[in-house]
Design a protein around this motif. Structure first.
Motif, PDB file in Angstrom:
ATOM      1  N   ALA A 176       0.736  -0.895   0.131  1.00  0.00           N
ATOM      2  CA  ALA A 176      -0.158   0.013   0.051  1.00  0.00           C
ATOM      3  C   ALA A 176       0.797   1.394   0.009  1.00  0.00           C
ATOM      4  O   ALA A 176       0.651   2.083  -0.729  1.00  0.00           O
ATOM      5  CB  ALA A 176      -0.950  -0.097   1.211  1.00  0.00           C
ATOM      6  N   VAL A 177       1.963   1.356   1.105  1.00  0.00           N
ATOM      7  CA  VAL A 177       2.829   2.328   0.895  1.00  0.00           C
ATOM      8  C   VAL A 177       3.581   2.703  -0.417  1.00  0.00           C
ATOM      9  O   VAL A 177       3.599   3.675  -0.975  1.00  0.00           O
ATOM     10  CB  VAL A 177       3.695   2.407   2.088  1.00  0.00           C
ATOM     11  CG1 VAL A 177       4.823   3.284   2.060  1.00  0.00           C
ATOM     12  CG2 VAL A 177       3.010   2.372   3.333  1.00  0.00           C
ATOM     13  N   ALA A 178       3.841   1.531  -1.092  1.00  0.00           N
ATOM     14  CA  ALA A 178       4.788   1.528  -2.166  1.00  0.00           C
ATOM     15  C   ALA A 178       3.711   1.985  -3.402  1.00  0.00           C
ATOM     16  O   ALA A 178       4.238   2.745  -4.217  1.00  0.00           O
ATOM     17  CB  ALA A 178       5.252   0.209  -2.799  1.00  0.00           C
ATOM     18  N   PHE A 179       2.717   1.574  -3.502  1.00  0.00           N
ATOM     19  CA  PHE A 179       1.463   2.014  -4.475  1.00  0.00           C
ATOM     20  C   PHE A 179       1.310   3.498  -4.331  1.00  0.00           C
ATOM     21  O   PHE A 179       1.247   4.298  -5.230  1.00  0.00           O
ATOM     22  CB  PHE A 179       0.428   1.153  -4.461  1.00  0.00           C
ATOM     23  CG  PHE A 179       0.716  -0.119  -4.886  1.00  0.00           C
ATOM     24  CD1 PHE A 179       1.272  -0.406  -6.164  1.00  0.00           C
ATOM     25  CD2 PHE A 179      -0.089  -1.149  -4.121  1.00  0.00           C
ATOM     26  CE1 PHE A 179       1.361  -1.792  -6.559  1.00  0.00           C
ATOM     27  CE2 PHE A 179       0.120  -2.372  -4.610  1.00  0.00           C
ATOM     28  CZ  PHE A 179       0.634  -2.834  -5.856  1.00  0.00           C
ATOM     29  N   ALA A 180       1.228   4.040  -3.036  1.00  0.00           N
ATOM     30  CA  ALA A 180       0.772   5.343  -2.882  1.00  0.00           C
ATOM     31  C   ALA A 180       1.983   6.289  -2.981  1.00  0.00           C
ATOM     32  O   ALA A 180       1.753   7.316  -3.750  1.00  0.00           O
ATOM     33  CB  ALA A 180       0.326   5.497  -1.239  1.00  0.00           C
ATOM     34  N   GLU A 181       3.102   5.827  -2.797  1.00  0.00           N
ATOM     35  CA  GLU A 181       4.372   6.795  -3.062  1.00  0.00           C
ATOM     36  C   GLU A 181       4.930   6.650  -4.692  1.00  0.00           C
ATOM     37  O   GLU A 181       5.410   7.751  -5.097  1.00  0.00           O
ATOM     38  CB  GLU A 181       5.474   6.345  -2.083  1.00  0.00           C
ATOM     39  CG  GLU A 181       5.196   6.505  -0.733  1.00  0.00           C
ATOM     40  CD  GLU A 181       6.422   5.915   0.193  1.00  0.00           C
ATOM     41  OE1 GLU A 181       7.518   5.503  -0.386  1.00  0.00           O
ATOM     42  OE2 GLU A 181       6.489   6.387   1.331  1.00  0.00           O
ATOM     43  N   ARG A 182       4.822   5.498  -5.168  1.00  0.00           N
ATOM     44  CA  ARG A 182       5.431   5.697  -6.552  1.00  0.00           C
ATOM     45  C   ARG A 182       4.506   5.017  -7.631  1.00  0.00           C
ATOM     46  O   ARG A 182       4.627   5.304  -8.880  1.00  0.00           O
ATOM     47  CB  ARG A 182       6.458   4.339  -6.424  1.00  0.00           C
ATOM     48  CG  ARG A 182       7.685   4.722  -5.714  1.00  0.00           C
ATOM     49  CD  ARG A 182       8.408   3.630  -5.135  1.00  0.00           C
ATOM     50  NE  ARG A 182       8.875   2.664  -6.221  1.00  0.00           N
ATOM     51  CZ  ARG A 182       9.124   1.423  -5.904  1.00  0.00           C
ATOM     52  NH1 ARG A 182       9.291   1.045  -4.742  1.00  0.00           N
ATOM     53  NH2 ARG A 182       9.703   0.538  -6.755  1.00  0.00           N
ATOM     54  N   GLY A 183       3.040   4.838  -7.248  1.00  0.00           N
ATOM     55  CA  GLY A 183       1.981   4.478  -8.573  1.00  0.00           C
ATOM     56  C   GLY A 183       2.105   3.151  -8.598  1.00  0.00           C
ATOM     57  O   GLY A 183       3.081   2.360  -8.557  1.00  0.00           O
ATOM     58  N   TYR A 184       0.668   2.641  -9.176  1.00  0.00           N
ATOM     59  CA  TYR A 184       0.714   1.154  -9.279  1.00  0.00           C
ATOM     60  C   TYR A 184       1.884   0.627 -10.485  1.00  0.00           C
ATOM     61  O   TYR A 184       2.351  -0.302 -10.259  1.00  0.00           O
ATOM     62  CB  TYR A 184      -0.651   1.163  -9.873  1.00  0.00           C
ATOM     63  CG  TYR A 184      -1.136  -0.439 -10.499  1.00  0.00           C
ATOM     64  CD1 TYR A 184      -1.300  -1.364  -9.550  1.00  0.00           C
ATOM     65  CD2 TYR A 184      -1.135  -0.756 -11.803  1.00  0.00           C
ATOM     66  CE1 TYR A 184      -1.605  -2.627  -9.813  1.00  0.00           C
ATOM     67  CE2 TYR A 184      -1.517  -1.983 -12.177  1.00  0.00           C
ATOM     68  CZ  TYR A 184      -1.675  -3.012 -11.334  1.00  0.00           C
ATOM     69  OH  TYR A 184      -1.823  -4.208 -11.593  1.00  0.00           O
ATOM     70  N   HIS A 185       1.879   1.435 -11.564  1.00  0.00           N
ATOM     71  CA  HIS A 185       2.978   0.956 -12.654  1.00  0.00           C
ATOM     72  C   HIS A 185       4.236   1.020 -12.485  1.00  0.00           C
ATOM     73  O   HIS A 185       5.058   0.271 -12.960  1.00  0.00           O
ATOM     74  CB  HIS A 185       2.420   1.795 -13.879  1.00  0.00           C
ATOM     75  CG  HIS A 185       1.357   1.354 -14.465  1.00  0.00           C
ATOM     76  ND1 HIS A 185       1.189   0.312 -15.388  1.00  0.00           N
ATOM     77  CD2 HIS A 185       0.068   1.733 -14.560  1.00  0.00           C
ATOM     78  CE1 HIS A 185      -0.107   0.409 -15.901  1.00  0.00           C
ATOM     79  NE2 HIS A 185      -0.744   1.146 -15.170  1.00  0.00           N
ATOM     80  N   ARG A 186       4.673   1.791 -11.196  1.00  0.00           N
ATOM     81  CA  ARG A 186       6.115   1.701 -10.949  1.00  0.00           C
ATOM     82  C   ARG A 186       6.656   0.889  -9.865  1.00  0.00           C
ATOM     83  O   ARG A 186       7.645   0.998  -9.447  1.00  0.00           O
ATOM     84  CB  ARG A 186       6.393   3.168 -10.602  1.00  0.00           C
ATOM     85  CG  ARG A 186       6.369   3.966 -11.940  1.00  0.00           C
ATOM     86  CD  ARG A 186       7.028   5.389 -11.584  1.00  0.00           C
ATOM     87  NE  ARG A 186       7.284   6.288 -12.852  1.00  0.00           N
ATOM     88  CZ  ARG A 186       8.149   7.117 -12.972  1.00  0.00           C
ATOM     89  NH1 ARG A 186       8.867   7.623 -11.917  1.00  0.00           N
ATOM     90  NH2 ARG A 186       8.303   7.866 -14.041  1.00  0.00           N
ATOM     91  N   VAL A 187       5.466   0.093  -9.546  1.00  0.00           N
ATOM     92  CA  VAL A 187       5.815  -1.122  -8.399  1.00  0.00           C
ATOM     93  C   VAL A 187       5.822  -2.459  -8.905  1.00  0.00           C
ATOM     94  O   VAL A 187       4.979  -2.772  -9.569  1.00  0.00           O
ATOM     95  CB  VAL A 187       4.994  -0.725  -7.216  1.00  0.00           C
ATOM     96  CG1 VAL A 187       5.066  -2.079  -6.190  1.00  0.00           C
ATOM     97  CG2 VAL A 187       4.815   0.437  -6.549  1.00  0.00           C
ATOM     98  N   ALA A 188       6.765  -3.165  -8.554  1.00  0.00           N
ATOM     99  CA  ALA A 188       6.651  -4.408  -9.185  1.00  0.00           C
ATOM    100  C   ALA A 188       6.469  -5.538  -7.965  1.00  0.00           C
ATOM    101  O   ALA A 188       6.946  -5.361  -6.687  1.00  0.00           O
ATOM    102  CB  ALA A 188       8.184  -4.998  -9.878  1.00  0.00           C
ATOM    103  N   MET A 189       6.505  -6.485  -8.088  1.00  0.00           N
ATOM    104  CA  MET A 189       5.957  -7.684  -6.996  1.00  0.00           C
ATOM    105  C   MET A 189       7.540  -7.718  -6.193  1.00  0.00           C
ATOM    106  O   MET A 189       7.154  -7.992  -5.152  1.00  0.00           O
ATOM    107  CB  MET A 189       5.697  -8.951  -7.605  1.00  0.00           C
ATOM    108  CG  MET A 189       3.990  -8.796  -8.101  1.00  0.00           C
ATOM    109  SD  MET A 189       2.965  -8.525  -6.820  1.00  0.00           S
ATOM    110  CE  MET A 189       2.530 -10.418  -6.412  1.00  0.00           C
TER     111      MET A 189
END
Length: 404
Positions: A26-39
């Protein structure tokens, strides 16, 4: 040797591993956006392997959807725990509204670092999931509009829903910035500003037409130079689908060009986005410069409010892109645009200090951010209302949020 092996600790999977994964993602998606976060990024943040992560979630989308639905469930569960009064006297209704606002603000502040995925990243949810999320937020607004109906018998159900939306938007605004404040004072500030909206918002909101689109510009068909048409088409595509989902092909098609024709005017999507953000920053900066030069602080603030609302209503797509997609720019462009955004907030705080002398500058900064959030949400909700009426009503709500 056998004794040494017996002494080794037994490794067990933590029982809350799934919750830990969701919190980190959740923190990663909020900070960097859905497309810039990998599993793999999520796995690294939790300290597990990617294979271990896939034992909990089949793919990134499933993880993202789970987070989005869980965060809104936290809000609805918090309000469900508030007992509604048996009577509907104004005093009881006010206490009920305050309790609901406190419950929502408590959860929102607790998930401040991740709560802003709703506003922009929810664009990447599938239609059926967006519909389910919207239904949850509708129920949340209903929980607040019920006591508001007693406090504001002059308002029709549609206006009560908008007022509830604005009050919740005040609270949600804390997820869009990182200005620090102790939890207790912050929740009090949010509750008071949101309650002002419920009790002091203007009368009936503008009607919403089944057709038409307010004062929104004609996306890419308006006359002008080809570069301007392409920029407008890009803005519309980014606002509608998000920067990463929009393609050069659809931007080109919107103005009757092939993709190669786009590259005669822009080096790519990133230059279109940068151009859009620079245009928005210049528009807001010019409005602030005009307002700050006014000798009367109250009139100066009104001028700035009117310019901001006008921009949000008349060029809603550009406002959305400027607010949501700066994170997709190159790092240096991001830093430059973020500085401009902070400077614009500073201009508002300076004017609000003149209008409300003695106010805590930090509290005023929170109110400015809350006002921005409310304007953005209401401009979307009233996108099919007549533009002049929408601007007047939204402007009055903004004044209420600011306590001006």
């Amino acid at each position: 040797m056998s004794e040494a092996r017996a002494a080794e600790p037994v490794r067990r999977r933590p029982r809350d591993r799934r919750q830990t994964i969701e919190a980190a993602a959740a923190v990663a998606f909020a900070e960097r956006g859905y497309h810039r976060v990998a599993m793999q990024d999520v796995a690294d943040a939790v300290g597990i392997t990617a294979a271990a992560l896939y034992r909990h979630f089949d793919n990134k989308y499933e993880l993202f959807r789970e987070i989005a639905m869980d965060l809104v469930a936290r809000l609805t569960n918090a309000t469900a725990a508030v007992t509604s009064p048996a009577d509907r006297t104004p005093g009881a209704a006010r206490a009920d509204a305050e309790a609901v606002l406190d419950a929502v603000s408590g959860e929102t502040v607790a998930m401040r670092s991740s709560g802003n995925i709703y506003r922009w990243e929810s664009r990447y949810l599938r239609p059926e999931d967006r519909k389910a999320l919207a239904a949850e937020f509708t129920a949340l607004r209903c929980r607040l509009s019920e006591p508001a109906a007693t406090l504001r018998p002059d308002l029709d159900p549609a206006t009560l829903d908008l007022v509830a939306l604005a009050a919740l938007s005040v609270i949600a605004s804390v997820t869009a910035h990182r200005t620090p404040m102790a939890v207790g004072p912050l929740q009090t500030l949010l509750r008071e500003a949101a309650l002002r909206v419920l009790t002091d918002a203007p009368g009936p909101a503008p009607s919403v037409s089944a057709s038409g689109d307010g004062d929104a510009p004609d996306e890419a068909g308006q006359p002008g130079r080809r570069r301007d048409q392409l920029a407008q088409a890009g803005i519309a595509a980014f606002a509608r689908r998000g920067y990463h989902e929009a393609s050069i092909e659809e931007i080109a098609a919107a103005v009757g060009l092939t993709p190669s024709g786009v590259y005669r005017h822009f080096s790519g999507k990133s230059e279109i986005l940068r151009t859009a953000c620079e245009r928005a920053a210049a528009t807001l900066d010019a409005a602030a410069e005009d307002a700050l030069g006014h000798p009367d602080p109250r009139e100066a603030l009104r001028s700035l409010e009117a310019a901001y609302v006008r921009f949000a209503v008349e060029d809603r797509d550009l406002m959305d892109v400027y607010t949501a997609d700066v994170g997709a720019l190159d790092p240096e462009d991001q830093r430059r645009l973020r500085r401009l955004q902070r400077a614009h907030v500073d201009d508002w705080v300076e004017l609000l200090e003149r209008v409300r002398p003695g106010g805590d500058p930090r509290e005023l900064r929170f109110l400015v951010h809350a006002g921005f959030n409310v304007v953005a949400d209401l401009s979307v909700a009233l996108r099919r209302s007549p533009g002049p009426e929408a601007k007047r009503w939204i402007g009055a709500v903004l004044e209420t949020v600011l306590g001006a």
